[in-house]
Write an enzyme that holds these catalytic residues in place. Structure first.
Site, PDB file in Angstrom:
ATOM      1  N   TYR A  43      -2.519  -0.177  -2.257  1.00 11.60           N
ATOM      2  CA  TYR A  43      -2.847  -0.678  -0.933  1.00 11.60           C
ATOM      3  C   TYR A  43      -1.621  -0.721  -0.022  1.00 11.60           C
ATOM      4  CZ  TYR A  43      -5.506  -3.351   2.485  1.00 11.60           C
ATOM      5  OH  TYR A  43      -6.122  -3.773   3.619  1.00 11.60           O
TER       6      TYR A  43
ATOM      7  N   GLU B 283       0.214   5.305   6.245  1.00 12.32           N
ATOM      8  CA  GLU B 283      -0.491   5.375   7.526  1.00 12.32           C
ATOM      9  C   GLU B 283       0.415   4.957   8.682  1.00 12.32           C
ATOM     10  OE1 GLU B 283      -4.048   3.040   6.976  1.00 12.32           O
ATOM     11  OE2 GLU B 283      -4.439   4.084   5.103  1.00 12.32           O
TER      12      GLU B 283
END
Lengths: 246, 308
Positions: free
Chosen positions: A168, A175
């Site tokens: 995660y 990103e």
């Protein structure tokens, strides 16, 4: 947040008991559809994983990797929109809003960042989130599939509730770094921006929009991460009891 | 005449907060609230919600003790509604904000469009007309709040004011920024479009005002009675034949008119969001009319004739 780790985005819940109760209410057709959908999505992301591994082994570099896999990626990631539909029609009992935010953030990363701003497609950060997404999605969709079939191998459950601890934050990093890398090109080209004067009398600056998007990770990331940690404790702890009963 | 005993418990904790002995049987809930305030001054009557059941509906202020399904020892459950603020205050801050904010942009005060444009005036006549319409709308609303509306509830929770002001003030600033921008583009179809929009706007403003007057006349001063509103001699109120909340229908029309006049996307979005919110309110009102009056006209829809 695009990591889609949150417990809502897919075909099943976390607790087996909940799952059984749900299936009684869920029609055979809906279950069959969900199983088919989750198998297809698992397969799709497996194809992506293989394509990425083959590319790297043959070429010895990740340069050009995105270009070769982009069609498959776009196809399967766009198909995740159906997850929102599943929630909306009620065959998956998760909030439409949560799933909607997750899926749209993925769609946003694929179409409005990586696809649209060609100059960043060879960045390491793109490879980072691609690898993270692929591992996450293979785990997640196979988890839903086996769960729907009522044969959930322990290692898949374990993977689903442990991988995210590393994946995660790594995905978020990938990103964010990708959006950051895109900023100068967005500023230079004025892509997706609308300037005055125009007949709609409104303006939009994609550059500042992206900065706001990046900033929104700050409050959202810890919330989702701790939610997943809490979910993990609940599910992996409850696991022992369920196994003994069986 | 036998007196009642009233005990008031906290709805959440069931703690005993207050015991009133010798309460007149014809005492109203409002009077009991006043008695309760004496021992708990921090909970003024408007903050109090009293119920017969901890999770049930709040009793109305005008409910009378002896008409309630209670014995001579009545147990009421108390809930704190939080800090309250009067509707009038809320409306005044809500509406004064947009009025002033819009004017700041209209006069192009410094730090908005760059020093070159400080206190300059737009060369497009529609910009001036839009400013007049916008100001007119909010001045009308302010005056109506002060002199026309009769509020059935005196107060609302304090936090609402922050929410509502963010909405009204934020949208006003967003719209005003673009309408008064030096690079503003006037409407595509020129004067024809502006004139049509002005007619729609004025028509709907008059309609909205007429409905507010009709609703005022429905409720005599100081009373809380509720009646079915019907069309009056004023033709603008004839919309009552078709919808339950024509004031919202006209309000929506005003904003559509303003959007056509300015040809500004934020105005259209404001109209859309307002439309959604007003539809929710209108549906609630429509439902309560249906529930309260068995002879409610079946032809009426909440906000849009025959549709919504």
């Amino acid at each position: 947040m695009a990591s889609s780790e949150e417990d809502g985005a897919g075909g099943g819940g976390s607790l087996e008991e909940k799952e059984k109760g749900r299936k009684r209410r869920l029609g055979a057709l809906a279950t069959a559809w969900l199983i088919g959908y989750n198998i297809a999505m698992t397969a799709g992301w497996l194809v992506l994983a293989i394509a990425m591994a083959r590319f790297y082994m043959q070429k010895g570099t990740y340069k050009g990797l995105y270009k070769t896999i982009q069609k498959t990626l776009k196809f399967f990631q766009t198909f995740a929109v159906l997850e929102v539909v599943h929630c909306a029609v009620g065959i998956v009992h998760t909030s439409v809003l949560v799933t909607g935010v997750q899926v749209s953030s993925r769609i946003f990363m694929v179409w409005f960042i990586t696809h649209s701003i060609k100059q960043i497609q060879n960045e390491e950060s793109v490879i980072l989130f691609l690898v993270v997404w692929t591992v996450t999605e293979i785990t997640r969709y196979s988890f839903y599939t086996f769960n729907l079939l009522n044969h959930l191998p322990y290692f898949i459950k374990w993977a689903r509730y442990n991988f995210f601890i590393i994946l995660y934050p790594a995905g978020v990093a990938g990103e964010l770094l990708t959006i950051y890398a895109a900023l100068p090109y967005v500023k230079k080209t004025g892509i997706f921006s609308l300037r005055l004067p125009n007949k709609y009398n409104v303006s939009f600056d994609y550059y500042y929009f992206l900065i706001i998007v990046m900033a929104s990770y700050i409050p959202l990331f810890p919330q989702l991460y701790f939610h997943m940690l809490w979910q993990r404790r609940k599910v992996l702890h409850g696991e022992v009891i369920v196994e003994k009963d069986d | 005449m036998k007196h009642y005993e009233v005990e008031i418990l906290d709805a959440k904790t069931r703690d005993k907060l207050c015991f009133l002995d010798k309460v007149e049987p014809n005492a109203t809930i409002a009077e009991i609230k006043n008695l309760f305030t004496k021992s708990h001054p921090q909970w003024y009557p408007a903050r109090q919600s009293l119920r017969l059941d901890p999770k049930g509906k709040s009793l109305k202020d005008e409910d009378v003790l002896q008409n309630l399904p209670v014995g001579t020892t009545a147990t009421l459950y108390f809930r704190d509604l939080g800090a309250q603020i009067s509707w009038v205050t809320v409306f005044l801050t809500e509406y004064a904000g947009p009025l002033l904010i819009y004017l700041l942009f209209y006069f192009r005060v410094p730090f908005i469009y760059g020093p070159k444009y400080d206190f300059t005036s737009s060369k497009h006549s529609v910009v001036h007309l839009a400013c007049i319409c916008h100001s007119f709308h909010y001045i009308k609303r302010l005056l109506e709040t002060l002199f026309v509306h009769r509020f059935s509830h005196g107060t609302m929770p304090l936090r609402n004011i922050f929410k509502n002001c963010t909405y009204y003030w934020g949208f006003a600033a967003w719209m005003a920024y673009y309408i008064n921008h030096p690079l503003y583009t006037p409407p595509t179809y020129g004067d024809k479009q502006v004139k049509l929009a002005l007619i729609i706007f004025l028509f709907c403003q008059l309609g909205n005002f007429s409905i507010h007057i009709a609703l005022r006349n429905l409720r005599p001063a100081g009373s809380k009675t509720r009646k079915i509103p019907y069309p009056t001699k004023n033709p603008f109120t004839w919309l009552f034949l078709l919808v339950s909340c024509p004031n919202y229908t006209y309000e929506l029309g005003s904003w559509i008119g303003f959007a056509i006049m300015t040809q500004c996307l934020p105005v259209a979005l404001f109209s859309l969001v307002g439309f959604i919110q007003m539809t929710i309110w209108a549906k609630g009102k429509h439902r309560s009319y249906l529930k309260e009056f068995r002879d409610y006209p079946p032809l009426r829809s909440p906000i849009i004739p025959f549709l919504l």
